[in-house]
Design a protein around this motif. Structure first.
Motif, PDB file in Angstrom:
ATOM      1  N   ARG A  27      -4.145  -0.617  47.557  1.00  0.00           N
ATOM      2  CA  ARG A  27      -4.247  -0.089  48.927  1.00  0.00           C
ATOM      3  C   ARG A  27      -5.687   0.136  49.407  1.00  0.00           C
ATOM      4  N   GLY A  32      -1.502  -4.368  52.214  1.00  0.00           N
ATOM      5  CA  GLY A  32      -0.387  -3.868  53.007  1.00  0.00           C
ATOM      6  C   GLY A  32       0.776  -3.527  52.090  1.00  0.00           C
ATOM      7  N   GLN A  33       1.945  -3.468  52.646  1.00  0.00           N
ATOM      8  CA  GLN A  33       3.134  -3.151  51.853  1.00  0.00           C
ATOM      9  C   GLN A  33       3.769  -4.464  51.361  1.00  0.00           C
ATOM     10  N   TRP A  34       3.061  -5.141  50.480  1.00  0.00           N
ATOM     11  CA  TRP A  34       3.493  -6.444  49.977  1.00  0.00           C
ATOM     12  C   TRP A  34       4.805  -6.364  49.207  1.00  0.00           C
ATOM     13  N   TRP A  35       5.139  -5.228  48.650  1.00  0.00           N
ATOM     14  CA  TRP A  35       6.337  -5.084  47.828  1.00  0.00           C
ATOM     15  C   TRP A  35       7.616  -5.070  48.664  1.00  0.00           C
ATOM     16  N   ARG A  36       7.479  -4.883  49.963  1.00  0.00           N
ATOM     17  CA  ARG A  36       8.657  -4.833  50.837  1.00  0.00           C
ATOM     18  C   ARG A  36       9.143  -6.226  51.245  1.00  0.00           C
ATOM     19  N   ARG A  41       6.111 -10.138  47.272  1.00  0.00           N
ATOM     20  CA  ARG A  41       6.347  -9.898  45.837  1.00  0.00           C
ATOM     21  C   ARG A  41       6.138 -11.172  45.031  1.00  0.00           C
TER      22      ARG A  41
END
Length: 113
Positions: A27, A32-36, A41
């Protein structure tokens, strides 16, 4: 002894690939929120897996005794194709890392204006 020059592009690719995986996921580096996202992923897992392979190769080469610095030309069509493939991997890794750094820089500038 391990011949250095045939695998030099893979050894050179280890650092930018590791940096890409870290900067893509952490972060404070603008991740960003790559896991979403399924693609996020997948990209993270691919980047991390390739970084691990390249880092292990680098550690193996330099722990197995200093490599032989020969400039021996590859022999046969497969060896030439292998060398070209290794340089392509290097170029793709450097381009990937450069694209990430540039995108993060442009995003940061856009937020400041």
């Amino acid at each position: 002894m391990i011949a250095f020059w045939p695998i030099a592009p893979l050894l050179l690719a280890a650092l930018p690939q590791t940096l890409f995986a870290v900067q893509y996921a952490v972060r404070p580096f603008g991740a960003g929120q790559w896991w979403r996202d399924r693609v996020g992923r997948a990209l993270f897992n691919k980047a991390t897996a390739l970084a691990i392979v390249l880092d292990l190769l680098t550690m193996h080469v330099f722990s197995a005794g200093w490599p032989q610095w020969s400039f021996a030309a590859p022999e046969g069509g497969f060896a030439i194709a292998e060398t070209i493939g290794y340089w392509y991997v290097f170029a793709a890794v450097v381009y990937q890392y450069g694209a990430l750094v540039r995108q993060r820089h442009e995003d940061r500038e856009a937020r400041q204006t």
